[in-house]
Write an enzyme that holds these catalytic residues in place. Sequence first.
Site, mmCIF file in Angstrom:
data_model
loop_
_atom_site.group_PDB
_atom_site.id
_atom_site.type_symbol
_atom_site.label_atom_id
_atom_site.label_comp_id
_atom_site.label_asym_id
_atom_site.label_seq_id
_atom_site.Cartn_x
_atom_site.Cartn_y
_atom_site.Cartn_z
ATOM 1 N N ASP A 89 34.277 45.295 6.818
ATOM 2 C CA ASP A 89 35.126 44.531 5.899
ATOM 3 C C ASP A 89 35.698 45.458 4.816
ATOM 4 O OD1 ASP A 89 36.364 42.460 4.571
ATOM 5 O OD2 ASP A 89 34.510 41.667 3.677
ATOM 6 N N GLY A 107 36.294 42.081 -2.658
ATOM 7 C CA GLY A 107 37.120 43.278 -2.720
ATOM 8 C C GLY A 107 36.845 44.153 -3.921
#
Length: 305
Positions: free
Chosen positions: A156, A255
């Site tokens: 990811d 993120g």
Amino acid sequence: MSRPGSEVKGRCVNASTLPLLLLLPLVFSSFSGTLASINHHAFCGESSHTHRYYMRIIGGRSVLAGEWPWQVALQQKNPYSGKRLGQHCGGTLIHPSWVLTAAHCIVDPVFKFVLPPPFWTVRVGEVSLSSDTARLYPVSKIITHKYFDPKTWDNDIALVRLRRPLDLEEHAGLVNTICLPSRNMSFLGLQCSVTGWGRTKEHGSNSDLLQMIRVPVVSNKKCQGAYKKVSPVNSRMICAGWEHGGVGPCVGDSGGPLQCRAKGGPWTQAGITSWGVGCAKPSFPGVYIRVTDYLDWIYKHMEMT
């Protein structure tokens, strides 16, 4: 920060698992010439503030301007009207032209394709998202890991390139890059910081002010035991959180960085906020992408462009 089955910290899965839509400089002798220009290790990881810590914070606290100068806001916009559609994810400035973030922030959750550069803008050097002094930078390129698995959140990781490089001197004190770790760095046992504009409560709304928490890095063995009935935790992931819960990333924080600092060293990015069960649930540490496992990938793509 959720994922399979919860609310992907940044998107919804089910109230029990959410992926989050919620550091020593590296020098590889094989890249010697290129890395000198890519990795700003002489200045990276330096903040203009002395960080205040709380051993056991419940939730987070607002931060000061320039306290985490590498934290950026990844925001969506209408590519036709130019209208900003709001905060989407966090990211980390690792170079004046490059932001490191999570792949699930970039990949459309329904159609599974990467939203192209015109849909994105990067906001730097801000603490308040409602500030009028917005420093907005358009995006020229997006690279997601080709083996990103939206079911398990493996790999990811994504890179976002700004259309023009930041002038760090122009934004001195407010904008800087974070250091990338060396290949063999271990953060086990360190208390590290997580920052983001995500939800301050699991079913609440995002924060206008950048928030920070401090959490301890835990062993993968312990983390695997916690998630064995939920989703696999592999060696490319790193986990951090308090056993008693109450402190952790949430939806909208995805993120962003898990940032650590060894005694006397600069701030280094150990992980990328990725997923978890709910928000700050007891016995469920947050799961992050382990940056040391992706250094070759990061430098390869930065060098290629």
